[in-house]
Design a protein around this motif. Structure first.
Motif: not given
Ligand code: FAD
Ligand code: FES
Length: 282
Positions: A169-196
């Protein structure tokens, strides 16, 4: 890189808002297109909010995208105090004034750069997002590490937009080209993605890949850690610093950054982006 024109005070109207994470709002402000044209990735704006002006200064805020044609500036704002809470509770059609463009943004890496590592902590994500789009426009691949204390504070839509998945919901057409990055998510408490911490993930990535530049924005201890990882691997590193700011344009001395050579620079005017090796990390 410097602003094409000096900062200008202009009226704005909030045109769009959406809660992107807990107490973290994705908002777009509409103002003069010419002013928006002068905003380069990594610069910032100083936003006034309606209400009693006596105890709230203008709020310095980064942005993740701009649209000079519509005069839009889009940002991710954490409601942490009275000013940001007031801003995030504005309804479409309400507004005040803003001062922009302010500061110096990201510098383009050296000629021939092919791959960048970008590291964002918390609401350091917007300028990192803008950096990713700037680099992508020059054909530079980006690996992006985005971290937060916990899943509920993660700007997942930003991560999705960067990696080319559904922007939500947060994005509009300009971002639809997307796909240009490898994204890595991390959380301090390990609740999502890399723990740390993001720094641990950044260190792992630097050990596996060859990067031409590192760019980072987030809490100072995180940026100090990222700067250390980059320095150990001899990779140039740019950091976007945060300081309390009163004027936003070099007149009040409230936003000092201590430099390694013993000098002091104004974050608002000489930064917020600095070379990591220039900064005194303590
Ligand atoms: C160049 C720059 C870019 C920024 N970009 C963003 C952004 O994209 N998104 C976002 O959510 N926030 C951003 N900030 C931080 C934002 O400016 C502060 O959170 C805001 O000013 C707090 O105002 P307030 O009235 O809501 O809170 P206050 O009641 O004034 O303070 C609430 C808390 O925030 C801290 N704080 C206040 N001002 C600052 C400040 N300038 N920097 C850091 N901490 C502060 C206070 O120490 C306190 O702990 C940025 C700051 C700078 C300097
Ligand atoms: S905020 Fe006034 S000098 Fe930087």
């Amino acid at each position: 890189m410097s602003a094409a024109a000096g900062p200008k005070l202009a009226p704005y109207t909030l045109v769009w808002k959406h809660e992107a994470a807990e107490d973290i709002w994705d908002i777009c402000l509409e103002t003069e297109g010419e002013l928006v044209q002068g905003l380069k990735p990594g610069m910032f704006v100083n936003v006034a909010v309606p209400g009693d002006p006596s105890h709230i200064l203008r709020i310095p805020l980064s942005f993740y995208r701009t649209d000079p044609v519509r005069g839009w500036i889009c940002m991710i704002v954490a409601a942490v105090g009275e000013g940001t809470r007031r801003l995030c509770s504005l309804e479409p059609g309400e507004g005040s004034t803003l001062l922009a463009p302010l500061g110096h943004g990201w510098r383009m890496p050296q000629e021939g750069a092919k791959r960048a590592l970008l590291v964002a902590g918390g609401v350091g994500a917007p300028p990192v997002f803008a950096a990713a789009r700037m680099l992508q426009a020059r054909g530079i691949d980006c690996d992006v590490v985005m971290g937060a204390k916990s899943e509920r504070f993660l700007w997942k839509e930003g991560a999705q937009a960067l990696s080319g998945n559904d922007g939500g919901a947060g994005y509009e057409s300009a971002l639809s080209r997307g796909g240009f990055c490898e994204v890595f998510l991390a959380t301090d408490d390990g609740s999502y993605g890399y723990h740390g911490f993001t720094t641990g993930l950044a260190e792992e990535l630097v050990g596996k890949h060859s990067y031409d530049v590192v760019m980072t924005c987030g809490p100072q201890p995180m940026m100090a850690g990222v700067a250390k990882v980059a320095a150990a691997a001899h990779i140039p590193c740019q950091v976007s610093m945060e300081r309390m700011m009163t004027c936003g344009f070099g007149a009040c001395n409230t936003c000092s950054v201590q430099m390694a050579d013993g000098t002091v620079r104004a974050c608002c005017q000489d930064g917020p982006v600095f070379d990591a090796e220039e900064v005194l990390w303590k």
